[in-house]
Design a protein around this motif. Structure first.
Motif, PDB file in Angstrom:
ATOM      1  N   LEU A 126      -6.352   6.405   3.218  1.00  0.00           N
ATOM      2  CA  LEU A 126      -6.510   6.176   2.014  1.00  0.00           C
ATOM      3  C   LEU A 126      -8.060   6.208   1.637  1.00  0.00           C
ATOM      4  O   LEU A 126      -8.601   7.016   0.815  1.00  0.00           O
ATOM      5  CB  LEU A 126      -6.196   4.599   1.509  1.00  0.00           C
ATOM      6  CG  LEU A 126      -4.557   4.559   1.166  1.00  0.00           C
ATOM      7  CD1 LEU A 126      -4.202   3.076   1.237  1.00  0.00           C
ATOM      8  CD2 LEU A 126      -4.098   5.356  -0.134  1.00  0.00           C
ATOM      9  N   ALA A 153      -8.295   2.724  -9.509  1.00  0.00           N
ATOM     10  CA  ALA A 153      -7.192   3.215  -9.645  1.00  0.00           C
ATOM     11  C   ALA A 153      -6.771   4.237 -10.696  1.00  0.00           C
ATOM     12  O   ALA A 153      -6.599   5.610 -10.265  1.00  0.00           O
ATOM     13  CB  ALA A 153      -5.861   2.282  -9.788  1.00  0.00           C
ATOM     14  N   LEU A 187       0.727  -1.211   0.104  1.00  0.00           N
ATOM     15  CA  LEU A 187      -0.002   0.001  -0.101  1.00  0.00           C
ATOM     16  C   LEU A 187       1.040   1.363   0.099  1.00  0.00           C
ATOM     17  O   LEU A 187       0.347   2.248  -0.479  1.00  0.00           O
ATOM     18  CB  LEU A 187      -0.890   0.084   1.254  1.00  0.00           C
ATOM     19  CG  LEU A 187      -2.066  -1.021   1.487  1.00  0.00           C
ATOM     20  CD1 LEU A 187      -2.795  -0.878   2.552  1.00  0.00           C
ATOM     21  CD2 LEU A 187      -2.855  -1.058   0.318  1.00  0.00           C
ATOM     22  N   LEU A 227       0.764   3.785  -3.020  1.00  0.00           N
ATOM     23  CA  LEU A 227      -0.386   4.453  -3.285  1.00  0.00           C
ATOM     24  C   LEU A 227      -0.428   5.533  -2.273  1.00  0.00           C
ATOM     25  O   LEU A 227      -1.011   6.581  -2.443  1.00  0.00           O
ATOM     26  CB  LEU A 227      -1.615   3.558  -3.502  1.00  0.00           C
ATOM     27  CG  LEU A 227      -2.802   3.927  -3.488  1.00  0.00           C
ATOM     28  CD1 LEU A 227      -3.171   4.761  -4.894  1.00  0.00           C
ATOM     29  CD2 LEU A 227      -4.119   3.159  -3.485  1.00  0.00           C
ATOM     30  N   HIS A 228      -0.047   5.155  -1.053  1.00  0.00           N
ATOM     31  CA  HIS A 228      -0.384   5.945  -0.053  1.00  0.00           C
ATOM     32  C   HIS A 228       0.637   7.334  -0.094  1.00  0.00           C
ATOM     33  O   HIS A 228       0.141   8.498   0.011  1.00  0.00           O
ATOM     34  CB  HIS A 228       0.099   5.135   1.165  1.00  0.00           C
ATOM     35  CG  HIS A 228      -0.219   6.136   2.645  1.00  0.00           C
ATOM     36  ND1 HIS A 228       0.863   7.121   3.122  1.00  0.00           N
ATOM     37  CD2 HIS A 228      -1.161   6.078   3.616  1.00  0.00           C
ATOM     38  CE1 HIS A 228       0.371   7.413   4.380  1.00  0.00           C
ATOM     39  NE2 HIS A 228      -0.704   6.973   4.470  1.00  0.00           N
ATOM     40  N   TYR A 260      -2.669   0.744  -9.470  1.00  0.00           N
ATOM     41  CA  TYR A 260      -2.117   2.486  -9.794  1.00  0.00           C
ATOM     42  C   TYR A 260      -0.837   2.351 -10.285  1.00  0.00           C
ATOM     43  O   TYR A 260      -0.470   3.268 -10.939  1.00  0.00           O
ATOM     44  CB  TYR A 260      -2.475   3.055  -8.303  1.00  0.00           C
ATOM     45  CG  TYR A 260      -2.335   4.506  -8.084  1.00  0.00           C
ATOM     46  CD1 TYR A 260      -3.287   5.393  -8.289  1.00  0.00           C
ATOM     47  CD2 TYR A 260      -1.061   5.108  -8.264  1.00  0.00           C
ATOM     48  CE1 TYR A 260      -3.068   6.572  -8.264  1.00  0.00           C
ATOM     49  CE2 TYR A 260      -0.781   6.418  -8.141  1.00  0.00           C
ATOM     50  CZ  TYR A 260      -1.809   7.260  -8.072  1.00  0.00           C
ATOM     51  OH  TYR A 260      -1.742   8.726  -8.070  1.00  0.00           O
ATOM     52  N   GLN A 261      -0.063   1.463  -9.703  1.00  0.00           N
ATOM     53  CA  GLN A 261       1.463   1.592 -10.017  1.00  0.00           C
ATOM     54  C   GLN A 261       1.791   1.071 -11.341  1.00  0.00           C
ATOM     55  O   GLN A 261       2.746   1.489 -12.078  1.00  0.00           O
ATOM     56  CB  GLN A 261       2.138   0.820  -8.926  1.00  0.00           C
ATOM     57  CG  GLN A 261       1.938   1.275  -7.515  1.00  0.00           C
ATOM     58  CD  GLN A 261       2.882   0.164  -6.485  1.00  0.00           C
ATOM     59  OE1 GLN A 261       4.142   0.235  -6.471  1.00  0.00           O
ATOM     60  NE2 GLN A 261       2.236  -0.299  -5.895  1.00  0.00           N
ATOM     61  N   GLN A 313      -3.029   3.312   7.509  1.00  0.00           N
ATOM     62  CA  GLN A 313      -3.121   3.376   5.883  1.00  0.00           C
ATOM     63  C   GLN A 313      -4.230   3.570   5.561  1.00  0.00           C
ATOM     64  O   GLN A 313      -4.761   4.087   4.416  1.00  0.00           O
ATOM     65  CB  GLN A 313      -1.827   2.319   5.171  1.00  0.00           C
ATOM     66  CG  GLN A 313      -0.735   2.732   5.359  1.00  0.00           C
ATOM     67  CD  GLN A 313       0.270   1.595   4.558  1.00  0.00           C
ATOM     68  OE1 GLN A 313      -0.120   0.467   4.675  1.00  0.00           O
ATOM     69  NE2 GLN A 313       1.181   1.904   3.978  1.00  0.00           N
ATOM     70  N   SER A 318      -3.554  -0.348  -5.234  1.00  0.00           N
ATOM     71  CA  SER A 318      -2.294   0.075  -5.351  1.00  0.00           C
ATOM     72  C   SER A 318      -1.423  -0.301  -6.293  1.00  0.00           C
ATOM     73  O   SER A 318      -0.760   0.190  -7.123  1.00  0.00           O
ATOM     74  CB  SER A 318      -1.690  -0.152  -3.761  1.00  0.00           C
ATOM     75  OG  SER A 318      -0.321   0.136  -3.868  1.00  0.00           O
ATOM     76  N   TRP A 371      -7.637  -2.625  -1.239  1.00  0.00           N
ATOM     77  CA  TRP A 371      -6.849  -1.536  -1.381  1.00  0.00           C
ATOM     78  C   TRP A 371      -5.367  -1.990  -1.874  1.00  0.00           C
ATOM     79  O   TRP A 371      -4.683  -1.229  -2.747  1.00  0.00           O
ATOM     80  CB  TRP A 371      -6.623  -1.041  -0.234  1.00  0.00           C
ATOM     81  CG  TRP A 371      -7.585   0.280   0.232  1.00  0.00           C
ATOM     82  CD1 TRP A 371      -8.658   0.150   1.004  1.00  0.00           C
ATOM     83  CD2 TRP A 371      -7.880   1.519  -0.546  1.00  0.00           C
ATOM     84  NE1 TRP A 371      -9.413   1.222   1.123  1.00  0.00           N
ATOM     85  CE2 TRP A 371      -9.032   2.084   0.167  1.00  0.00           C
ATOM     86  CE3 TRP A 371      -6.971   2.148  -1.686  1.00  0.00           C
ATOM     87  CZ2 TRP A 371      -9.316   3.383  -0.412  1.00  0.00           C
ATOM     88  CZ3 TRP A 371      -7.599   3.441  -1.986  1.00  0.00           C
ATOM     89  CH2 TRP A 371      -8.529   3.731  -1.424  1.00  0.00           C
TER      90      TRP A 371
END
Length: 401
Positions: free
Chosen positions: A299, A338, A263, A266-267, A381-382, A295, A378, A374
């Motif tokens: 988030l 995301a 996480l 993303l955090h 998102y990456q 977290q 994450s 989550w």
């Protein structure tokens, strides 16, 4: 002598700290035979080890004015420790009324042993003070030999009985169903084996001395050190049933750290939304359960702060691309979320988007499910090319507008 003092005094102090903790923790249960036996066991064991330190032996002999008086004190404490430890495990294994029939025999028996050994001590010719080799130096004197034999046999029987009943108790069906209690009993068994080994070694050396074989006397010096180390497994044994159930399993601890690091990117990417809510409680920096919980809280807060800036076109583009890639339902939801977070977080947020998503992802009510959700977001998102494409497509369309 310095190493002897260090080991004995360290183990003795550990025992006294354990005694203080037990007295404080069990003060509401005073009067219970089990509690009395437990406190007596820790008391006699702690002071036996503490008084066995050469520095304290010298002080006791000097204060009493009786050569080798410390031997009588320390050996008497060891005898009482063995008896109280045996009584303690009987109270653990049997109902109080049933255990009492056996415990009263132990009390009478070990009180008699203390009385007999005291008489034998004062009947012996032991005018020369021997701090570390009393047993071997006076082994061939008849009254001292009988004194030592009774002392060692009583110690071996008491601690051997403790080891046996602890091991058998850990295998009882009712106790084995409570794993931390069973582990604690096994550690009590280990703790009892140290003084049992001490008594066996001492008896062996004593018999060799009777027959004029002095080559084993060095073992008699090492045996007490080994017995004093029983304080370590004793502390573990008392701590496991109390603190063990409160501690998460090592595998869960590892999983939480893995979740934390999954996480973290993303955090860090969304922290600019509201950095003021980031919190690590004092003393919780190395607690992965607290860190992951924070977290998730942060988030979720940032997600809801960004929700007014979600753009329907980003969600539709991400959904379409995810379906074309035949992603599972959970992955589709993660990719859409995301993409929305990426677009909203990098939009500058001068004003809310004109279009909100047709449907919003609802936070999971189950803690494990929330963690998993989550983590998927994450990772998407990456690393997801779908997120990159959806955000880029929305930016291109917005630029054309």
């Amino acid at each position: 002598m310095a190493i002897f003092n260090l080991i004995y005094l360290s183990c003795g102090v550990v025992g006294l700290l354990l005694l203080a903790y037990k007295i404080r923790a069990l003060r509401s249960s005073w009067g219970s035979p089990r509690v009395v036996a437990l406190i007596a066991t820790v008391f006699f064991g702690s002071f036996a080890v503490l008084f066995a330190a050469p520095a304290n032996v010298t002080w006791i002999n000097w204060v009493s004015g009786v050569p080798n008086f410390a031997v009588l004190i320390v050996y008497g404490l060891v005898i009482c420790f063995a008896g109280s430890a045996y009584a303690l495990v009987l109270y653990w294994r049997y109902p109080a009324a049933e255990a009492w029939h056996r415990v009263r025999l132990i009390i009478v028996g070990y009180a008699t042993v203390v009385a007999v050994t005291t008489v034998l001590f004062f009947k012996s010719e032991i005018d020369e003070e021997r701090q570390t080799d009393f047993d071997t130096f006076y082994a061939t004197q008849p009254t001292v030999a009988v004194y030592l034999f009774i002392y060692l046999v009583a110690t071996g029987i008491g601690c051997g009985g403790q080891a046996y009943h602890c091991w058998q108790g850990a295998r009882d069906e009712a106790i084995s169903a409570r794993p931390w209690l069973a582990r604690g009993l096994r550690w009590y068994c280990v703790a009892a084996l140290f003084p049992v080994a001490f008594a066996v070694i001492k008896l062996f050396v004593l018999m060799m001395d009777w027959f004029g074989e002095r080559s084993f006397d060095v073992l008699s010096l090492a045996a007490p050190l080994m017995a004093s180390l029983s304080m370590i497994p004793l502390v573990i044994a008392m701590a496991l049933p109390v603190f063990g159930p409160r501690r998460p399993s090592p595998s869960l601890w590892v999983r939480r750290w893995r979740t934390y690091f999954a996480l973290r990117p993303l955090h860090r990417a969304l922290v600019h939304v509201n950095p003021g809510i980031v919190l690590v409680a004092p003393g919780k920096f190395l607690n992965p359960h607290h860190r992951v919980r924070r977290q998730i809280i942060e988030l979720n807060d940032w997600r809801w702060a960004l929700t007014p800036y979600f753009d329907l076109s980003v969600g539709e583009a991400a959904t379409s691309l995810a379906h074309q890639a035949s992603l599972p339902k959970d992955e589709v939801a993660a990719v859409v979320e995301a993409a929305q977070l990426r677009a909203a977080g990098s939009s500058g947020r001068s004003k809310p988007a004109k279009h909100r998503p047709a449907s919003e992802i609802v936070d999971g009510t189950d803690l494990a499910a929330e963690h998993d959700r989550w983590v998927r977001i994450s990772r998407a998102y990456q690393h997801s090319p779908i997120v990159d494409a959806a955000v880029a497509d929305a930016a291109r369309v917005g630029g054309m507008d």
